[in-house]
Write a protein that holds these residues in place. Structure first.
Motif, PDB file in Angstrom:
ATOM      1  N   UNK A 165       0.858  -1.177   0.000  1.00 34.45           N
ATOM      2  CA  UNK A 165       0.000   0.000   0.000  1.00 34.45           C
ATOM      3  C   UNK A 165       0.897   1.230   0.000  1.00 34.45           C
ATOM      4  N   UNK A 166       0.684   2.105  -0.973  1.00 33.54           N
ATOM      5  CA  UNK A 166       1.479   3.326  -1.075  1.00 33.54           C
ATOM      6  C   UNK A 166       0.635   4.524  -0.650  1.00 33.54           C
ATOM      7  N   UNK A 167       1.307   5.556  -0.200  1.00 37.45           N
ATOM      8  CA  UNK A 167       0.637   6.816   0.132  1.00 37.45           C
ATOM      9  C   UNK A 167       1.333   7.939  -0.611  1.00 37.45           C
ATOM     10  N   UNK A 204       4.623  14.659   8.365  1.00 38.84           N
ATOM     11  CA  UNK A 204       4.363  13.235   8.549  1.00 38.84           C
ATOM     12  C   UNK A 204       3.958  12.493   7.303  1.00 38.84           C
ATOM     13  N   UNK A 205       3.887  13.160   6.170  1.00 40.50           N
ATOM     14  CA  UNK A 205       3.524  12.552   4.883  1.00 40.50           C
ATOM     15  C   UNK A 205       2.072  12.078   4.893  1.00 40.50           C
ATOM     16  N   UNK A 206       1.631  11.557   3.750  1.00 36.53           N
ATOM     17  CA  UNK A 206       0.257  11.091   3.569  1.00 36.53           C
ATOM     18  C   UNK A 206      -0.737  12.178   3.975  1.00 36.53           C
ATOM     19  N   UNK A 207      -0.468  13.394   3.503  1.00 37.74           N
ATOM     20  CA  UNK A 207      -1.338  14.518   3.853  1.00 37.74           C
ATOM     21  C   UNK A 207      -1.309  15.516   2.711  1.00 37.74           C
ATOM     22  N   UNK A 208      -2.198  16.489   2.783  1.00 38.11           N
ATOM     23  CA  UNK A 208      -2.231  17.545   1.775  1.00 38.11           C
ATOM     24  C   UNK A 208      -2.171  18.892   2.478  1.00 38.11           C
ATOM     25  N   UNK A 209      -1.575  19.862   1.800  1.00 39.91           N
ATOM     26  CA  UNK A 209      -1.484  21.216   2.338  1.00 39.91           C
ATOM     27  C   UNK A 209      -1.638  22.208   1.205  1.00 39.91           C
TER      28      UNK A 209
END
Length: 738
Positions: free
Chosen positions: A409-411, A444-449
């Protein structure tokens, strides 16, 4: 045998007068030969045109033209040859039979051209066709002779008659073979061969004619009064026929030459068109390569920028919003490192299809910028549309992927910038989306900004700090070392100092390491910074010797990047030699994660450093993933327990048990133990009670510059009873951060 008044196999009559005083006009004979040669050349040229014609209609046309030229040449040669024949009787020609001979010549010539129009022609085919053609030419000749009427009877010698037919067949065979051979050649030598072949064929044709004339005998019946020949201008008539025939043949040859040039130009034009088509295909291929990514078939950065610029012009004039989504696959490098680049490429194809499947329509643009970076350009009406698309992509990315026998599973981390509020140009919007992406990865990655103004201000500050740090290293200004004492619990003396770097910034004041060390690591300055610390620590060791502190050791930190450099051992040796410092007074501190990163190479480098006499210490022990199997192989001297295990002592029983276990384990491996972060007297007592060798922390002293170090050392070393001495933190108030 009698045919058309001609006697072929009948002997000469016993009575009657044989006319033997027949002569030929040499000029007309030569003219007949010239016409025969011209007809032969035209035949060869037309055979070449038929062979080179590209469609059936052109082949039929040039076949008939060639037949006409050959028939005209043979018939005109025959007619002029007859005009050259001068006899002492009145002779006239019957027009119908003369025209019949011309028709026979034309049919025979068409047969010759039809034979030559075949793609391939064997010898037996040539021989069979030459028999028919030779018989046709002989028939034409003797039909033409039959058109000649006078008082005399015509008799032929059978031998010469047969020879003339054989010559006609042989000349036809030679013509077919030569024409077949010469129809595919080019160049000057080929043209000369055609001229020579025309002379030979002309000689063959005229030889047949005059062999037939040699077999020709005129017999005047007895009792017949000899009528004198009329006034006939044979020379003028022969010249007229020759000129007309040569004009027709010449026009045909000129037309063939013009057609040949035209066909060549058409071929050249076709080649040019073909080249232009190939160039157009090459241009399209280059455009494909230049604007599309070969792996995922998405457009690349160049193609994206071109579309982006067009979209910006459209939105600037018509109004509206655009969003730029910058994507980076989290921890993608681990896939390449563990499964290989082929597996990484396959994964990128799958992820690219996931991203493309998440966009709304063909109007949204998806591009791969290289590596694991993707960019999306979308039209939108409000900010939430961009957020929803980013969330769809992040959700799609989390779908399990089967790759190389593994289920993974990739993020992804996403940064978003908006037009027009976040920028008006391609460069500005892409840069701002990248800044937002950097924020997503940092949180922390796996996020949007979304991009915000403070991100740009922070980026500008980081860039300015990077430039100023480079300047500080280059000019050796602003950087300094602070030292924190390390107390020996057995001797009650400070035996070591840990070197901690500080930066006296001209604007921001004194900066702690956590403010600029990450910046140095991110921009390739950390090895240069480590080298500066090493040189400066050795210089300060020499200064401490001059101050009477010859036994003090200094521990310097080594970053993971520096530990990966083979030059490190040589740099340490050079720093020690240039300052005249004993290697035993220097200790190198490395984190356990740096040690375990590449154990094989690290072990070799550590052995080189230990062979110099320099001590080695493993720093922040307990925070990484050390393996005891590897730890016992490393040439270490000291183990430092991280302050995170000390901070809750004596409140945390679990931490006390962990620290106690670490101390026992280290002593089992014959390592000395240093505990950092000691701030309370209770912590000090616990560590001394459980056999810790050294302590370091605010309880004893905060880090101080070299100029302030001597009084601090004197005060700590003069404490005889550590249980009753007032801690430094109580005497000097609140301490500075490490």
């Amino acid at each position: 045998m009698e045919w058309l008044g001609l006697h072929f196999l009948t002997g000469l009559p016993e009575s009657g007068q044989v006319l033997l005083n027949c002569i030929h006009d040499p000029f007309l004979v030569l003219l007949a030969y010239l016409v025969a040669c011209a007809g032969s050349f035209a035949t060869l040229d037309m055979a070449e045109r038929v062979a080179h014609a590209e469609n059936p209609s052109s082949q039929r046309l040039w076949r008939w033209v060639g037949a006409g030229c050959l028939a005209g040449g043979i018939w005109a040669m025959h007619f002029i040859g007859m005009l050259a024949f001068q006899v002492p009787v009145d002779v006239h020609f019957q027009l119908p039979i003369t025209l019949l001979s011309l028709l026979i010549a034309l049919l025979t010539s068409w047969l010759a051209m039809y034979t030559l129009s075949r793609p391939t022609l064997s010898f037996w085919q040539c021989l069979k066709a030459s028999v028919w053609i030779g018989m046709g030419i002989a028939t034409m000749h003797y039909v033409g002779m039959g058109a000649m009427h006078s008082q005399a009877m015509v008799y032929y010698q059978p031998t010469l008659f047969t020879l003339s037919v054989v010559i006609a067949i042989g000349a036809s065979l030679a013509a077919l073979l030569l024409a077949s051979y010469l129809r595919n050649g080019t160049g000057m030598f080929h043209q000369l061969l055609k001229y020579g072949a025309s002379l030979v064929l002309g000689a063959g044709i005229i030889s047949m004619h005059f062999t037939g004339m040699a077999a020709f005998n005129l017999v005047l019946p007895s009792g017949t009064l000899l009528a004198q020949p009329g006034e006939h201008n044979h020379l003028q008539l022969g010249l007229t026929v020759a000129i007309m025939t040569l004009l027709i043949i010449g026009s045909s040859i000129s037309a063939a030459l013009a057609d040949k040039k035209l066909q060549k130009k058409e071929h050249d034009l076709q080649r040019v068109n073909s080249l232009l088509s190939q160039l157009d295909q090459a241009r399209m291929s280059l455009q494909q390569v230049a604007h599309y990514d070969a792996l995922t078939n998405l457009i690349n950065r160049r193609g994206f920028n071109q579309i982006f610029a067009e979209k910006l012009i459209e939105k600037s004039h018509g109004g509206g919003m655009l969003a730029v989504l910058f994507l980076d696959i989290d921890h993608f490098k681990r896939i390449n490192d563990s499964l290989g680049h082929d597996a990484g490429d396959e994964l990128l194809k799958v992820l690219a299809s996931h991203i493309k499947g998440s966009i709304r329509s063909h109007e949204d643009v998806v591009a791969r910028f290289g590596g694991d970076e993707f960019c999306i350009l979308i039209d939108l009406h409000d900010r939430e549309e961009a957020r929803q698309m980013a969330q769809r992509i992040m959700l799609k990315m989390k779908e399990p992927i089967e790759l190389a026998g593994r289920r993974m599973v990739m993020t992804t981390s996403i940064g978003i910038s908006l037009f027009p509020q976040d920028g008006k140009t391609c460069e500005e919007l892409l840069k701002n989306a990248d800044l937002a992406l950097y924020q997503s990865k940092g949180s922390g990655r796996n996020s949007l900004n979304f991009f915000s103004a403070n991100l740009k201000a922070r980026a500008m500050l980081e860039l300015q700090l990077e430039e100023e740090l480079r300047h500080a290293l280059r000019e050796n200004t602003g950087l300094m070392l602070y030292y924190q004492p390390i107390y020996d619990l057995k001797t009650g003396q400070v035996s070591k100092l840990e070197a901690l770097i500080r930066w006296q910034h001209p604007t921001h004041g004194l900066l702690a390491p956590d403010r600029f060390i990450p910046l140095a690591e991110a921009n390739g300055l950390i090895t240069e910074l480590d080298h500066w610390v090493l040189r400066k620590a050795c210089q300060d060791l020499a200064e401490l010797s001059r101050l009477g502190c010859e036994e003090l050791k200094i521990a310097v930190n080594c970053s993971p990047l520096s530990l990966a450099r083979d030059e490190l051992a040589g740099e340490i040796e050079q720093a020690l030699l240039s300052n005249g410092v004993a290697p035993q007074r220097l200790e190198l501190e490395v984190t356990e994660n740096a040690l375990m990163g590449n154990i094989a190479d690290t072990l070799g480098l550590l052995l080189q450093i230990r062979s110099l006499g320099v001590s080695l210490s493993i720093d922040d022990f307990g925070t990484g993933y050390s393996s005891l199997a590897y730890l016992k192989r490393l040439p270490l001297n000291t183990l430092k327990i991280d302050r995170s295990f000390i901070i809750d002592i004596p409140k945390s029983t679990q931490d006390m048990e962990i620290v106690q276990a670490i101390i026992v384990m280290a002593h089992t491996l014959h390592l000395e133990v240093v505990t950092e972060g000691v701030e309370t007297f209770e912590q000090y007592q616990f560590l001394e009670c459980h056999g810790c060798d050294y302590v370091q922390g605010y309880l004893l002293s905060r880090p101080v510059p070299l100029a302030e170090l001597r009084p601090v050392l004197n005060e700590i070393n003069q404490r005889k009873d550590v249980y009753t001495v007032t801690p430094w933190s109580l005497v000097h108030g609140t301490t500075a951060l490490m």
